[in-house]
Enzyme design. Sequence first.
Site, PDB file in Angstrom:
ATOM      1  CG  ASP A 370      14.682  -8.539  20.545  1.00 53.43           C
ATOM      2  OD1 ASP A 370      14.963  -9.218  19.548  1.00 53.43           O
ATOM      3  OD2 ASP A 370      13.712  -8.784  21.297  1.00 53.43           O
ATOM      4  CD  GLU A 407      14.627  -8.412  15.714  1.00 59.29           C
ATOM      5  OE1 GLU A 407      14.794  -9.562  15.278  1.00 59.29           O
ATOM      6  OE2 GLU A 407      14.224  -8.179  16.872  1.00 59.29           O
TER       7      GLU A 407
END
Length: 741
Positions: A370, A407
């Site tokens: 993330d 990401e």
Amino acid sequence: MTATSTCRAPQRPAGVGAAEVLPAGRPWPLGASRRDGGLNLALWAPDATGAWLCVFDDAGRTEQACWRLQACTDGVWHGWLPLDAEASLVYGWRVDGPWDPARGHRHNPARVLLDPHAHEVVGAYAGDLERSLGHLDIDPSCLDPQDNADVALKARVRPQARVPAPMGSGPRVARPLHAWSDTVLCEVHLKGASRLHPDVPAELQGTYRGLSHPALLAHWRRLGVTTLSLLPLHARADEARLQRLGLSNYWGYSSIGFLAPEPRYASQPEQALDEVVAMVDELHAGGLEVVLDVVFNHSAETDEAGPTLSLRGLANRGYYRLDPARPSHYLNWTGCGNCLDLSQPRVLQLVLDSLRHWVQVIGVDGFRFDLAPILGRRADGVFDPHHAFFAAVLADPVLAGVKLIAEPWDLGPGGYQLGSFPPGWAEWNDQFRDTMRSWWLRGAGDRGVFVHRFAASSTQFHHSGRAPAASVNFITAHDGFTLRDLVSYDHKHNHLNGEHNRDGHHHNSSWNCGVEGPTVRADVLALRADLQRALLASLLLSQGTPMLLAGDELGHSQHGNNNAYCQDNPTTWLNWTGADAPLGSFVARLLTLRRAVPALRQPRWLRGTPDADGLVDVCWWHPQGRPLHDADWSDRHDRALGIWLCAPPAAEAGEDDDTPDGVLLLVNPDAQPREFRLPDGAWHAVLCSAVASDTDPAAGGVEPCPPLLKVPARCLQVLSTPATARRLARWPAWAHFSNVS
């Protein structure tokens, strides 16, 4: 214990005996590890003046003993505690040192802290939220002397015989090891996947074992998914704001225990470690890889007004990036109040220890990181693809072979880094998402931009030896509209989140097809169904690595909520009983086609020129019956095109036909049907996104297509050469979908 502060320093809680001193032990490994008939303990707290091991009852409520660590080496406090191999231990840390937020110090010995290397977490951050703050609620500059031992998070060390066997040992199931070119990801929320499944026993619904229940395994296998990409499973602490609203951080992006599984997903919280290991083994036995979404960019301690649960009370200046102008505040490049600083070696060590633990002990096959640019930021904040984090991961013998997915954006300086990650990494490609949404739903984009994304975004990824699989293509993900909502809402409807609909993305490139939300109009429903199938076909037949959002194949709706991070309820739980069965069959058909035809998942970049054997891998085709020319690529008034793909055939047992696989994808994004003049030769229809049922004869036929073929509006149609059609007919999963012979 003392604390440097203008406020009253906290005192030892009543009932805790005099602080005995533990033998020195070793400063490695960090955390609690069994050695020499006892427990070695090591804790990084470089600015502390003292550290105490606090032992609790099994429930973690009553503090029973407290021992001082006498040794500190290179900022690591360490000691050794006698502990029988058959005994368990629940413990936390108290750390003394300066309380000086203006200089970044937040030590408070009245706070019991969770060991960052805990393998299991006891308790929950809930209830008495104020006592989890390290400071006074009315004055954040002043420490709170009130003790929180009964409500603090603790670590558990289990008996040695109950430690899970590592991967590679006899009892464990071998990894499936799907090649990147064969990988099909499905992003799944562990709880939401099984919480409402009628065939999963009630006691397992929403749990680790629920996800790997045979009913769900059968679903993933039928679809053709190879890899489940699970939303975070690290032990988490929900934000106080959400708890006061009766909500939770359902997605799980509020980690506090990076080596520990979230207890709330276990049928019995104290069995979380056993159940997550069993889940991974059962998924592996079903042929599925497990990729875990990990959050190393920030922690659940949030901003300067947030709780002191672990890292903040141990080494605030070491774990976090502080604002140079105001060290009492945090740099917030994550939007979550703080960001971890992996330019610090000990923080990097925590991340690597966590990754290795989840691979070796729990058995996962990879990670999705993330807000990954945070992990590669140097001390000066600049993103560096040669950062020590990337070097350490790729050089680590445990981590070098796992799937790594970034990401590729955060809120820091130069935060958008799509395509900048080093070889060995794949990346979420939001530009694929935006292009395909705009192409089908907004009538935007020319042939050039569509083809660029279809062919795996070479501008971003064709460098440094990276393969097309580095582009993780997706139309929808947990963050945003579901596929059903993408074609049902022009606007987000996030009112239930308690933020007056201000949260979530404002620009979704969605289209409600004429009616906002639910409708009974047959024409609108038919149009929405056509668009969903066209979007799915574009995703699952493109080059690169496709990622499906779990529930899209069921027609799941979140009622227009495009930021359902705090909705732990039927808004996000998959509605299996209301599933759109024909849509699920269409997804399975697409993925069968992808597996059966190597041309649709080529491991090398498309060239458009003959290879050594004279095979041309791609030809971009104009509906008029010729290859596309220069001016055709940018013609926004005529966007229809054909994509003629060829590749050597897949090796199959008993296969004696070495004719190259050939497929022709006809793409008509317009609101009216379009005629295509086909390339010379016999072509057979094998799939049409405008066909609602897989049993409809229009989905395929034994007769060759006419030279001039009319493609329906808003449709992607797939034709194949006779040899490929014959190969498809021999695939068991394809036989009931098509009558091609």
